[in-house]
Design a protein around this motif. Structure first.
Motif, mmCIF file in Angstrom:
data_model
loop_
_atom_site.group_PDB
_atom_site.id
_atom_site.type_symbol
_atom_site.label_atom_id
_atom_site.label_comp_id
_atom_site.label_asym_id
_atom_site.label_seq_id
_atom_site.Cartn_x
_atom_site.Cartn_y
_atom_site.Cartn_z
ATOM 1 N N ARG A 48 0.834 -1.212 0.050
ATOM 2 C CA ARG A 48 0.123 -0.363 -0.390
ATOM 3 C C ARG A 48 1.507 1.574 -0.003
ATOM 4 N N ALA A 49 1.939 1.375 0.600
ATOM 5 C CA ALA A 49 3.060 2.451 0.330
ATOM 6 C C ALA A 49 2.893 2.496 -0.716
ATOM 7 N N ALA A 51 2.414 1.747 -3.829
ATOM 8 C CA ALA A 51 1.081 2.101 -4.422
ATOM 9 C C ALA A 51 0.508 3.410 -4.394
ATOM 10 N N ALA A 52 0.354 4.102 -3.089
ATOM 11 C CA ALA A 52 1.250 5.584 -2.735
ATOM 12 C C ALA A 52 1.313 6.127 -3.462
ATOM 13 N N GLU A 53 2.640 5.731 -3.219
ATOM 14 C CA GLU A 53 4.090 6.381 -4.278
ATOM 15 C C GLU A 53 4.192 6.784 -5.137
ATOM 16 N N VAL A 56 0.218 4.164 -8.049
ATOM 17 C CA VAL A 56 -0.761 3.214 -8.914
ATOM 18 C C VAL A 56 -1.284 1.869 -8.391
ATOM 19 N N SER A 57 -2.156 1.625 -9.086
ATOM 20 C CA SER A 57 -3.441 0.522 -7.503
ATOM 21 C C SER A 57 -2.574 -0.701 -6.994
ATOM 22 N N VAL A 58 -3.517 -0.551 -5.977
ATOM 23 C CA VAL A 58 -2.805 -1.819 -4.732
ATOM 24 C C VAL A 58 -2.661 -3.432 -5.888
ATOM 25 N N ILE A 59 -3.361 -3.896 -6.787
ATOM 26 C CA ILE A 59 -3.564 -4.812 -7.653
ATOM 27 C C ILE A 59 -2.150 -4.890 -8.293
#
Lengths: 147, 298
Positions: A48-49, A51-53, A56-59
């Motif tokens: 999740r970090a 993805a936020a950085e 781009v989506s978590v999946i």
């Protein structure tokens, strides 16, 4: 500021790059491991970090991590995070893999040009010599041995 | 952990010239869903049904475990909602609006609100009337984000934003799902935004859901296959083919189910694969909608 930077993985997604985002991520992680930036046991950012950085989506990040795990490059410990695999010579292995990939592409092209394996190897020696840098020029001219 | 934040079962809503029909959809905590559809596809109607602003003619809607619209008061405490036509008081400042929402929502996070002010480059003393379109959207997002709701329902949050503002907004949205208990449903025409941040992608067309799948398997399935056809060989029937175009001995087949079976079918028919390309979400959307509409007209 320096401290802030070191907390970031600086992985990037290029939207002009036609390859899927998860492949871009895989390649960048491989690159980090190959050059030794991320040694064995190095902790990767959480899914999740990252993805936020990267925005781009978590999946997508999950997919990249699970493929890296399947390839044996990283290990995920439940509840603790993901780490670069503790495998002797992993970075060397990755660099060799990259070399093999490039050589395979060259071999493919050579075959299409009708070069034999020996002719291709000879060509490789010539190209390597031409790229050796200033010292290479001190060697006797190549035309000599070719004739 | 995989708690459903949104669940729609057999939902229908009919108007004189439009009908949302038989909608089944679910969204889990920690996920981002991108809702893509042409104008008038029913995106806003669906979001308003989820907000309890409309009552469905048929079917069941649950949001954060609450039946909508009956239990909307309970659900709305944990929802952040943004739509373009939302009312702000023109003469009042952004700061006044922040105070208002802060008074209504116990979960308002002032530190986070101040971070959003800086990141979105907004000022509390700006009267709402003087805001540009982009600033207005960002102000609405700030008011929706600052209470840190469990669910964000965003109707076109990036439409009409300049590239810099769009990046700021996408960054804040991805920051929300650092927390795996939270979820976002947003609608957009901007397929690149949807492709970038969504875990699940839903296509809506003429009131029907034509596709709803996780992004990775979705994008993976679609390919454009270029074929060389030797004399006497026709275009082979490929699995999942949705469009075929031919020109002389070349053919291009678009499939939604690319796999080894496609390569085998080509080899079997005697056609040579010259190139296989992936499609962007925009191309997939257009191909899906076109083939669905053709099917309905048949």
């Amino acid at each position: 500021m320096l401290c802030m930077l070191s907390m970031h993985s600086s992985l990037l997604i290029a939207h002009a790059d036609a390859r899927p985002m998860y492949l871009q991520l895989i390649e960048q992680v491989q690159q980090r491991i190959a050059v030794g930036d991320w040694p064995a046991g190095h902790e990767l950012p959480s899914i999740r970090a990252l993805a936020a950085e990267t925005r781009v989506s978590v999946i997508t990040i999950k997919r990249a991590y699970s493929e890296l795990e399947r390839a044996g490059l990283i290990v995920t410990r439940q509840g603790r995070g993901s780490f670069v695999a503790e495998r002797a010579g992993l970075s060397l292995e990755l660099r060799r893999q990259e070399l093999d990939g490039q050589l395979a592409a060259a071999a493919d092209l050579g075959r299409r040009l009708g070069l034999s394996a020996d002719a291709l190897a000879e060509r490789m020696r010539e190209v390597a010599r031409a790229h050796e840098g200033p010292e290479a020029h001190r060697e006797p001219p190549r035309s000599h041995e070719e004739s | 952990m995989s708690a459903r934040v949104i669940q729609l079962e057999g939902v229908e809503k009919a108007y004189r010239f439009f009908r949302l029909a038989d909608v089944h959809l679910s969204l889990e905590a920690g996920q981002v869903m991108g809702l893509v559809g042409a104008n008038g596809a029913g995106k806003s109607t669906m979001i308003r049904l989820l907000m309890g602003m409309l009552t469905a003619d048929r079917g069941e809607i649950r949001v954060l475990g609450h039946a909508m619209p009956a239990e909307q008061a309970l659900a709305k405490r944990h929802i952040g909602f943004v739509a373009e036509d939302m009312g702000l008081y023109g003469q009042a400042t952004l700061g006044w609006h922040m105070q208002l929402v802060r008074g209504l929502r116990d979960s308002w996070d002032q530190g986070y609100a101040e971070h959003l002010l800086r990141h979105f480059n907004l000022h509390t003393d700006q009267p709402v009337r003087g805001l540009s379109h982009g600033e207005r959207v960002k102000a609405l997002l700030l008011l929706a984000l600052a209470p840190r709701p469990r669910l964000l329902l965003l109707d076109e949050p990036t439409t009409g934003l300049d590239p810099v503002a769009r990046h700021e907004v996408l960054a804040e949205l991805m920051d929300v799902v650092r927390d795996e208990r939270r979820a976002i449903l947003f609608s957009s025409h901007h397929t690149q935004d949807v492709e970038q941040i969504s875990d699940v992608i839903t296509f809506l067309d003429r009131g029907r859901i034509v596709e709803s799948r996780d992004k990775e398997s979705f994008l993976d399935g679609w390919r454009r296959v270029s074929l060389d056809l030797p004399p006497g060989v026709g275009v082979p029937a490929l699995p999942g083919a949705v469009a075929v175009s031919t020109s002389g001995r070349a053919a291009v087949v678009t499939t939604r189910e690319y796999s080894r079976a496609v390569e085998e079918a080509c080899a079997h028919a005697g056609a040579t694969i010259r190139d296989v390309q992936r499609l962007t979400l925009e191309e997939i959307f257009v191909a899906t909608v076109t083939s669905q509409r053709e099917e309905q007209q048949r």
